[in-house]
Scaffold this active site. Sequence first.
Site, PDB file in Angstrom:
ATOM      1  N   GLY A  12       0.834  -1.207   0.000  1.00 36.62           N
ATOM      2  CA  GLY A  12       0.000   0.000   0.000  1.00 36.62           C
ATOM      3  C   GLY A  12       0.862   1.249   0.000  1.00 36.62           C
ATOM      4  O   GLY A  12       0.463   2.300   0.520  1.00 36.62           O
ATOM      5  N   ASP A  62      -2.137  -7.555  -5.432  1.00 38.78           N
ATOM      6  CA  ASP A  62      -3.311  -7.524  -4.559  1.00 38.78           C
ATOM      7  C   ASP A  62      -2.974  -8.444  -3.389  1.00 38.78           C
ATOM      8  O   ASP A  62      -2.909  -9.668  -3.558  1.00 38.78           O
ATOM      9  CB  ASP A  62      -4.535  -8.033  -5.327  1.00 38.78           C
ATOM     10  CG  ASP A  62      -5.780  -8.085  -4.445  1.00 38.78           C
ATOM     11  OD1 ASP A  62      -5.651  -7.951  -3.203  1.00 38.78           O
ATOM     12  OD2 ASP A  62      -6.874  -8.277  -4.998  1.00 38.78           O
ATOM     13  N   ASN A  89       1.312  -2.415   5.373  1.00 42.90           N
ATOM     14  CA  ASN A  89       0.556  -1.159   5.516  1.00 42.90           C
ATOM     15  C   ASN A  89      -0.778  -1.172   4.766  1.00 42.90           C
ATOM     16  O   ASN A  89      -1.727  -0.534   5.209  1.00 42.90           O
ATOM     17  CB  ASN A  89       1.423   0.003   5.017  1.00 42.90           C
ATOM     18  CG  ASN A  89       0.614   1.263   4.809  1.00 42.90           C
ATOM     19  OD1 ASN A  89       0.282   1.968   5.755  1.00 42.90           O
ATOM     20  ND2 ASN A  89       0.250   1.543   3.560  1.00 42.90           N
ATOM     21  N   SER A 142      -4.084  -0.025  13.957  1.00 40.26           N
ATOM     22  CA  SER A 142      -4.869   1.192  14.165  1.00 40.26           C
ATOM     23  C   SER A 142      -5.179   1.259  15.649  1.00 40.26           C
ATOM     24  O   SER A 142      -5.131   0.219  16.338  1.00 40.26           O
ATOM     25  CB  SER A 142      -6.182   1.108  13.368  1.00 40.26           C
ATOM     26  OG  SER A 142      -7.096   2.100  13.808  1.00 40.26           O
ATOM     27  N   TYR A 156     -14.244  -3.076  10.344  1.00 42.16           N
ATOM     28  CA  TYR A 156     -12.902  -2.471  10.441  1.00 42.16           C
ATOM     29  C   TYR A 156     -12.301  -2.761  11.819  1.00 42.16           C
ATOM     30  O   TYR A 156     -11.147  -3.186  11.929  1.00 42.16           O
ATOM     31  CB  TYR A 156     -12.995  -0.965  10.196  1.00 42.16           C
ATOM     32  CG  TYR A 156     -11.640  -0.282  10.138  1.00 42.16           C
ATOM     33  CD1 TYR A 156     -10.828  -0.393   9.015  1.00 42.16           C
ATOM     34  CD2 TYR A 156     -11.156   0.462  11.215  1.00 42.16           C
ATOM     35  CE1 TYR A 156      -9.577   0.215   8.965  1.00 42.16           C
ATOM     36  CE2 TYR A 156      -9.915   1.083  11.166  1.00 42.16           C
ATOM     37  CZ  TYR A 156      -9.136   0.963  10.037  1.00 42.16           C
ATOM     38  OH  TYR A 156      -7.892   1.566   9.992  1.00 42.16           O
ATOM     39  N   ALA A 158     -12.988  -5.185  13.868  1.00 39.17           N
ATOM     40  CA  ALA A 158     -12.640  -6.611  13.975  1.00 39.17           C
ATOM     41  C   ALA A 158     -11.374  -6.917  13.178  1.00 39.17           C
ATOM     42  O   ALA A 158     -10.500  -7.663  13.638  1.00 39.17           O
ATOM     43  CB  ALA A 158     -13.809  -7.469  13.474  1.00 39.17           C
ATOM     44  N   LYS A 160      -8.879  -4.921  12.503  1.00 39.97           N
ATOM     45  CA  LYS A 160      -7.683  -4.374  13.137  1.00 39.97           C
ATOM     46  C   LYS A 160      -7.361  -5.120  14.435  1.00 39.97           C
ATOM     47  O   LYS A 160      -6.202  -5.239  14.809  1.00 39.97           O
ATOM     48  CB  LYS A 160      -7.840  -2.866  13.357  1.00 39.97           C
ATOM     49  CG  LYS A 160      -7.811  -2.072  12.035  1.00 39.97           C
ATOM     50  CD  LYS A 160      -6.483  -2.261  11.292  1.00 39.97           C
ATOM     51  CE  LYS A 160      -6.355  -1.431  10.041  1.00 39.97           C
ATOM     52  NZ  LYS A 160      -5.063  -1.600   9.350  1.00 39.97           N
ATOM     53  N   ILE A 189      -4.614   9.857  10.467  1.00 38.64           N
ATOM     54  CA  ILE A 189      -3.485  10.336   9.645  1.00 38.64           C
ATOM     55  C   ILE A 189      -4.081  11.287   8.614  1.00 38.64           C
ATOM     56  O   ILE A 189      -5.081  10.957   7.974  1.00 38.64           O
ATOM     57  CB  ILE A 189      -2.790   9.189   8.871  1.00 38.64           C
ATOM     58  CG1 ILE A 189      -2.510   7.981   9.764  1.00 38.64           C
ATOM     59  CG2 ILE A 189      -1.510   9.682   8.218  1.00 38.64           C
ATOM     60  CD1 ILE A 189      -2.029   6.753   9.001  1.00 38.64           C
TER      61      ILE A 189
HETATM   62  N1  LIG Z   1      -5.702   7.251   7.452  1.00 33.58           N
HETATM   63  C1  LIG Z   1      -5.924   7.063   8.742  1.00 33.58           C
HETATM   64  O1  LIG Z   1      -6.388   7.970   9.458  1.00 33.58           O
HETATM   65  C2  LIG Z   1      -5.584   5.726   9.383  1.00 33.58           C
HETATM   66  C3  LIG Z   1      -5.788   5.575  10.767  1.00 33.58           C
HETATM   67  C4  LIG Z   1      -5.448   4.373  11.372  1.00 33.58           C
HETATM   68  C5  LIG Z   1      -4.914   3.342  10.614  1.00 33.58           C
HETATM   69  N2  LIG Z   1      -4.738   3.511   9.277  1.00 33.58           N
HETATM   70  C6  LIG Z   1      -4.173   2.377   8.526  1.00 33.58           C
HETATM   71  O2  LIG Z   1      -3.034   2.827   7.809  1.00 33.58           O
HETATM   72  C7  LIG Z   1      -2.919   2.086   6.598  1.00 33.58           C
HETATM   73  C8  LIG Z   1      -2.819   3.047   5.423  1.00 33.58           C
HETATM   74  O3  LIG Z   1      -3.970   3.876   5.440  1.00 33.58           O
HETATM   75  P1  LIG Z   1      -4.129   5.124   4.449  1.00 33.58           P
HETATM   76  O4  LIG Z   1      -5.084   6.043   5.078  1.00 33.58           O
HETATM   77  O5  LIG Z   1      -2.795   5.607   4.026  1.00 33.58           O
HETATM   78  O6  LIG Z   1      -4.873   4.414   3.227  1.00 33.58           O
HETATM   79  P2  LIG Z   1      -5.078   4.892   1.712  1.00 33.58           P
HETATM   80  O7  LIG Z   1      -6.431   4.407   1.318  1.00 33.58           O
HETATM   81  O8  LIG Z   1      -4.752   6.338   1.544  1.00 33.58           O
HETATM   82  O9  LIG Z   1      -3.962   4.040   0.927  1.00 33.58           O
HETATM   83  C9  LIG Z   1      -3.994   2.645   0.938  1.00 33.58           C
HETATM   84  C10 LIG Z   1      -3.137   2.123  -0.199  1.00 33.58           C
HETATM   85  O10 LIG Z   1      -3.248   0.688  -0.159  1.00 33.58           O
HETATM   86  C11 LIG Z   1      -3.528   0.216  -1.460  1.00 33.58           C
HETATM   87  N3  LIG Z   1      -4.296  -1.036  -1.365  1.00 33.58           N
HETATM   88  C12 LIG Z   1      -5.596  -1.176  -0.990  1.00 33.58           C
HETATM   89  N4  LIG Z   1      -5.952  -2.473  -1.066  1.00 33.58           N
HETATM   90  C13 LIG Z   1      -4.856  -3.157  -1.491  1.00 33.58           C
HETATM   91  C14 LIG Z   1      -4.614  -4.518  -1.780  1.00 33.58           C
HETATM   92  N5  LIG Z   1      -5.579  -5.447  -1.682  1.00 33.58           N
HETATM   93  N6  LIG Z   1      -3.374  -4.877  -2.192  1.00 33.58           N
HETATM   94  C15 LIG Z   1      -2.395  -3.950  -2.327  1.00 33.58           C
HETATM   95  N7  LIG Z   1      -2.581  -2.633  -2.085  1.00 33.58           N
HETATM   96  C16 LIG Z   1      -3.801  -2.241  -1.672  1.00 33.58           C
HETATM   97  C17 LIG Z   1      -4.317   1.325  -2.140  1.00 33.58           C
HETATM   98  O11 LIG Z   1      -4.238   1.227  -3.558  1.00 33.58           O
HETATM   99  C18 LIG Z   1      -3.637   2.576  -1.579  1.00 33.58           C
HETATM  100  O12 LIG Z   1      -2.550   2.984  -2.382  1.00 33.58           O
HETATM  101  C19 LIG Z   1      -4.135   1.173   6.539  1.00 33.58           C
HETATM  102  O13 LIG Z   1      -3.793  -0.111   7.031  1.00 33.58           O
HETATM  103  C20 LIG Z   1      -5.126   1.851   7.465  1.00 33.58           C
HETATM  104  O14 LIG Z   1      -6.069   0.957   8.023  1.00 33.58           O
HETATM  105  C21 LIG Z   1      -5.068   4.680   8.631  1.00 33.58           C
END
Ligand SMILES: NC(=O)c1ccc[n+]([C@@H]2O[C@H](COP(=O)([O-])OP(=O)(O)OC[C@H]3O[C@@H](n4cnc5c(N)ncnc54)[C@H](O)[C@@H]3O)[C@@H](O)[C@H]2O)c1
Length: 270
Positions: A12, A62, A89, A142, A156, A158, A160, A189
Amino acid sequence: MELKDKVAIITGGGQGGGEGIARVLAREGARIAVVDLNLDAATRVASSIDPDGKRAIAIRADISKRADTEAMARQTLEAFGTIDILVNNAGVGGASALVCDVTEENWDRVMGVNAKGILFCCQAVIPAMKAQGKGKIVNIDSIAGIRMAYFSSVDYTASKHAVTGLTQHLAWELADQRINVNAVCPGGILTPAIEAYASAEKREALIRRTVPLGRFCKPEEIGEAVSFLASDRADMITGQMLAVDGGTLTGYGEDLRAVLRQRLQEEQAH
Ligand SMILES: NC(=O)c1ccc[n+]([C@@H]2O[C@H](COP(=O)([O-])OP(=O)(O)OC[C@H]3O[C@@H](n4cnc5c(N)ncnc54)[C@H](O)[C@@H]3O)[C@@H](O)[C@H]2O)c1
């Protein structure tokens, strides 16, 4: 440079938090495989780190598909010869639905990426880490993996909590192979996806209620925590959940500090 010449896979990594992690690990000297479902996004990040492709490559995968994760490990080994660090990630959000409206399709999608995807990525890289007698796995969990998050949905939360379970179990199971497994648990974030999802006004209200440090985290700040856990400085740390949440897990936001101050003033006045 704490990670000089180490090889790191970041799933990701094409945007948001993953992009921030890729940039910080590259700054610390690591060679980077940016893995994403979206190859254009992964390519943009990899070529902005190193246009020559010697220190950063893009891989389409994927992570919910086992064959893709095996190809991801193979391509990284072909390019760099080893895998020292895996940052799990990639993740997807929940259903935006209350429990009785969560469909089987939604549940399978969220668990398929957030939980099964991490299992597959670990299974794909562990043989290379075992062969070299050392490795670091950092899961992006998270605060919803530690305590349910009211702003999300049950699938979500569950998924995490599953990341927390995977982290602790793998840490124990892989300890004798010198593979450390830890999790970073972000609060909010500030990513383009979050900016699109919630208006500035809504974000500010949420921050006042829930974040003592008074702002969302920057993607690079997640990268700093990952960089530490992936470095030799963290050799004695495994099975831990490190919240990078501006204090959200204390349970109170910055707006309640005024209540505390007033109470103390009243007590002093007596
Ligand atoms: N943004 C937040 O506030 C937040 C808070 C807590 C935890 N998180 C966690 O941080 C991580 C990143 O979050 P983010 O906000 O940067 O997400 P985002 O949606 O901005 O980016 C996620 C990336 O993962 C890729 N992706 C999605 N499914 C995929 C798959 N099956 N295979 C490969 N790549 C895949 C997407 O194409 C994207 O580039 C996640 O695990 C999310 O749960 C985010």
